[in-house]
Design a protein around this motif. Sequence first.
Motif, short mmCIF file in Angstrom:
data_model
loop_
_atom_site.label_atom_id
_atom_site.label_comp_id
_atom_site.label_asym_id
_atom_site.label_seq_id
_atom_site.Cartn_x
_atom_site.Cartn_y
_atom_site.Cartn_z
N HIS A 37 63.21 24.96 52.15
CA HIS A 37 63.71 24.37 53.40
C HIS A 37 63.11 25.14 54.55
O HIS A 37 63.07 26.37 54.53
N VAL A 86 62.14 19.53 53.68
CA VAL A 86 62.72 19.80 52.36
C VAL A 86 61.75 19.41 51.25
O VAL A 86 61.15 18.33 51.29
N ARG A 87 61.59 20.30 50.28
CA ARG A 87 60.96 19.97 49.01
C ARG A 87 61.83 20.58 47.92
O ARG A 87 62.21 21.76 48.01
N ALA A 88 62.14 19.81 46.89
CA ALA A 88 63.01 20.28 45.82
C ALA A 88 62.48 19.77 44.48
O ALA A 88 61.89 18.70 44.40
N THR A 131 73.36 17.49 49.65
CA THR A 131 73.17 18.93 49.73
C THR A 131 73.54 19.55 48.38
O THR A 131 74.24 18.93 47.57
N VAL A 170 64.20 24.99 45.54
CA VAL A 170 64.43 24.22 46.76
C VAL A 170 63.83 25.00 47.93
O VAL A 170 64.15 26.17 48.14
N THR A 181 62.00 14.92 48.31
CA THR A 181 61.19 15.12 49.50
C THR A 181 61.90 14.54 50.71
O THR A 181 62.34 13.39 50.69
N ASP A 182 62.03 15.34 51.74
CA ASP A 182 62.59 14.87 53.01
C ASP A 182 62.02 15.75 54.11
O ASP A 182 61.29 16.72 53.83
N LEU A 206 71.72 23.89 50.63
CA LEU A 206 70.58 23.35 51.35
C LEU A 206 70.51 21.84 51.16
O LEU A 206 71.04 21.31 50.17
N PRO A 207 69.84 21.12 52.05
CA PRO A 207 69.52 19.73 51.74
C PRO A 207 68.60 19.71 50.51
O PRO A 207 67.64 20.49 50.43
N VAL A 208 68.90 18.84 49.54
CA VAL A 208 68.10 18.82 48.31
C VAL A 208 67.43 17.47 48.07
O VAL A 208 66.80 17.25 47.04
#
Length: 302
Positions: free
Chosen positions: A270, A250-252, A177, A268, A246-247, A64-66
Amino acid sequence: MSLAQVAAAARSSAALPLTLAVAAVDVDAPEEGGAAGGAPAGAFVGAFVGTAGGTVGVDDTVVLPVASASKLLLLAEVARRLDSGELTARQPVEVLPEDVTGGTGLLGRLSRPGWTVEDLAWLTAAVSDNTATNALLRLVGLPATARLARELGLERLTLHDRVRDERGPDDPPVFATGTARDLARLVALAVRGAMASPAASARLLGWMRANTDHGLVPALIDHDPYAPGFPEPLAGTLLVANKTGTDTGVRADAGVIVGARRVAYAVVAHWDVALGPSTERAAVHAIRDVGRALGAWAQRPA
């Protein structure tokens, strides 16, 4: 309720398409076929099971995007180089115009053009400073972070690019990612002193301890963000060191909770941003629920 059930319940209660990947490592638990502190993968808490060849979690191998949680890999490489002597803590680094970007951080808003390597590391860890991140990435290079990831067995944790205000068609679509498993393993290695070296591990954890964002996993945990003694337990209180990301969509959060047990974790979330801000709120709520379960586990006697 097991940690896996908490994650599943939180995801289900959102009633929205939401991937919630969770990994958690009981750092001091003996692994299958080994003593405590042996192989780096760890024994997973709750419904997580340590295995000889890897770990099991809740969607913990999904790439996932992280976002900025991946800056832990960059900081780990900087810590390794400081320990090896390839870099020195007081080595000056000029912040170039191409390093400056918006988003999180302070450096792009300050007038001073020169900082030290460790200044930039503290800024990256404490306030996720994107300009400091870019300066450090320029200093060590993306290939070095990929090499360290391979050496540590973090097969799917990748920094793809520097931080950018806008991404064009020729740029990587996301900054980084990874998987919850790899993020949790990186933290567990540091807590065990096995991230390159004990000194490099301790330096990385010290930077993580300075993180100012405790709004995700630690949000519902009764913990002291300033107590000394980290990463060893203190009687009667929980300690946390972490790095968030944070994006868009995305929250990680990856870190360690220190109580009666030391629990390394990564969570994570998404989601499809087309579903609106209610999905973001559901993701944050789900992460905090997992954090509450992690805190309860860390308080249990080992």
